[in-house]
Scaffold this active site. Structure first.
Site, short mmCIF file in Angstrom:
data_model
loop_
_atom_site.label_atom_id
_atom_site.label_comp_id
_atom_site.label_asym_id
_atom_site.label_seq_id
_atom_site.Cartn_x
_atom_site.Cartn_y
_atom_site.Cartn_z
N LYS A 199 0.83 -1.22 0.00
CA LYS A 199 0.00 0.00 0.00
C LYS A 199 0.85 1.26 0.00
CE LYS A 199 -1.09 -0.58 4.95
NZ LYS A 199 0.22 -0.18 5.44
N ARG A 225 -5.64 2.02 12.22
CA ARG A 225 -5.04 0.70 12.38
C ARG A 225 -5.69 -0.10 13.52
NH1 ARG A 225 0.46 1.43 10.11
NH2 ARG A 225 1.62 -0.51 10.25
N ARG A 264 12.66 -5.80 1.48
CA ARG A 264 12.44 -4.35 1.48
C ARG A 264 13.64 -3.61 2.07
NH1 ARG A 264 6.81 -2.11 3.64
NH2 ARG A 264 7.44 -2.88 5.68
N ARG A 322 14.72 -1.72 7.70
CA ARG A 322 14.07 -1.22 8.92
C ARG A 322 14.20 -2.27 10.02
NH1 ARG A 322 8.12 0.53 6.83
NH2 ARG A 322 7.61 -0.45 8.80
N ARG A 373 4.51 -8.47 13.92
CA ARG A 373 3.68 -7.39 13.34
C ARG A 373 2.46 -7.96 12.64
NH1 ARG A 373 7.52 -4.61 9.58
NH2 ARG A 373 5.86 -3.16 9.09
P1 AMP Z 1 4.23 1.33 8.73
O1 AMP Z 1 5.31 2.09 8.06
O2 AMP Z 1 2.84 1.76 8.30
O3 AMP Z 1 4.41 -0.16 8.66
O4 AMP Z 1 4.30 1.73 10.28
C1 AMP Z 1 5.45 1.44 11.05
C2 AMP Z 1 5.13 1.46 12.51
O5 AMP Z 1 4.64 2.75 12.89
C3 AMP Z 1 4.04 0.49 12.95
O6 AMP Z 1 4.53 -0.82 13.17
C4 AMP Z 1 3.59 1.16 14.26
O7 AMP Z 1 4.54 0.95 15.29
C5 AMP Z 1 3.65 2.64 13.91
N1 AMP Z 1 2.37 3.12 13.34
C6 AMP Z 1 2.15 3.58 12.08
N2 AMP Z 1 0.86 3.94 11.93
C7 AMP Z 1 0.26 3.69 13.11
C8 AMP Z 1 -1.07 3.81 13.57
N3 AMP Z 1 -2.05 4.26 12.79
N4 AMP Z 1 -1.32 3.46 14.86
C9 AMP Z 1 -0.36 3.01 15.67
N5 AMP Z 1 0.90 2.85 15.29
C10 AMP Z 1 1.23 3.19 14.03
#
Ligand code: AMP
Length: 222
Positions: free
Chosen positions: A19, A94, A133, A166, A177
């Site tokens: 996404k 989320r 990634r 990451r 996750r």
């Molecule tokens: P992502 O890049 O979207 O995979 O986000 C990386 C990390 O950021 C996630 O594993 C969470 O720790 C935190 N995170 C991102 N968006 C949210 C959200 N809407 N609510 C809570 N934690 C978030």
């Protein structure tokens, strides 16, 4: 406007469903603003802001930042928008609570969500994708060793500095996750289905093919 057409979009799906990549492409090519809550949090960690210091351990572990903190971040973003802006929320909401918070935010600002796009992808494809990634630690641009390599191996095309993995993309964290996703995020699929806002995209096709389907859904309008 067709039933799936929209300019205020939510992108939903497990980590590694693509996404973020698709949101980036829509942003580059079709004028959508791309709000990635993950990017916003990583940026604040890099800049060592009070928010960044507070959330670093949470991100490293693969847990979710609290709903209240996220609500504040997203509300600020919405307040800066005009109803004509086209945008994608990538990574928010989320949790079901965040889904309800977003409803509140859209009620306050009068900027309604038109469509929630769910990227459906099998677990094995997620694991394969995330393990390949890499990101640029400076600009955050995302690459994939197999499907979206940088021009010069291991270096960012734009910043020319080494790409990194990451911490939360390391194999032991990815499994965790995915568990967090299943428990807390997946219920949002029914939440948006009930609101008649959900549309589904197959997330394990080729990147350009997915993009074409997405454009048909949200730009050309069926
Ligand atoms: P992502 O890049 O979207 O995979 O986000 C990386 C990390 O950021 C996630 O594993 C969470 O720790 C935190 N995170 C991102 N968006 C949210 C959200 N809407 N609510 C809570 N934690 C978030």
């Amino acid at each position: 406007m067709g039933k799936d057409c929209g300019k205020h979009l939510i992108f939903l799906g497990p980590p590694g469903c693509g996404k973020g990549t698709q949101a980036g492409m829509l942003s580059d090519r079709s004028g959508f603003m791309h709000f990635s809550t993950g990017d916003i949090l990583r940026e604040s960690i890099k800049d060592q802001t009070p928010l960044g210091i507070k959330v670093k351990a949470i991100l490293d572990h693969g847990d979710l930042v609290s709903d209240d903190v996220m609500k504040e971040i997203v509300l600020e973003k919405f307040k800066a928008l005009s109803g004509d802006d086209k945008f994608i929320l990538d990574g928010y909401p989320r949790t079901l609570i965040q889904g309800k918070d977003l409803q509140e935010i859209t009620d306050i600002t009068g900027i309604a969500i038109d469509l929630a796009v769910y990227f459906n992808i099998p677990d094995q494809a997620i694991i394969d994708r995330i393990s390949a990634r890499r990101i640029c630690s400076k600009c955050g641009k995302v690459y994939n060793l197999k499907t979206l390599p940088s021009k010069r191996e291991g270096f960012c095309d734009d910043c020319d500095i080494p790409l990194i993995q990451r911490d939360d993309d390391k194999p032991e964290r990815v499994k965790y996750r995915l568990e967090v996703y299943r428990e807390l995020t997946e219920p949002l699929i029914s939440f948006y289905k009930d609101k008649k806002l959900l549309t589904e995209i197959k997330g394990n096709d080729k990147i350009e093919f997915i993009y074409e389907n997405l454009v048909k859904l949200v730009v050309l309008c069926p």
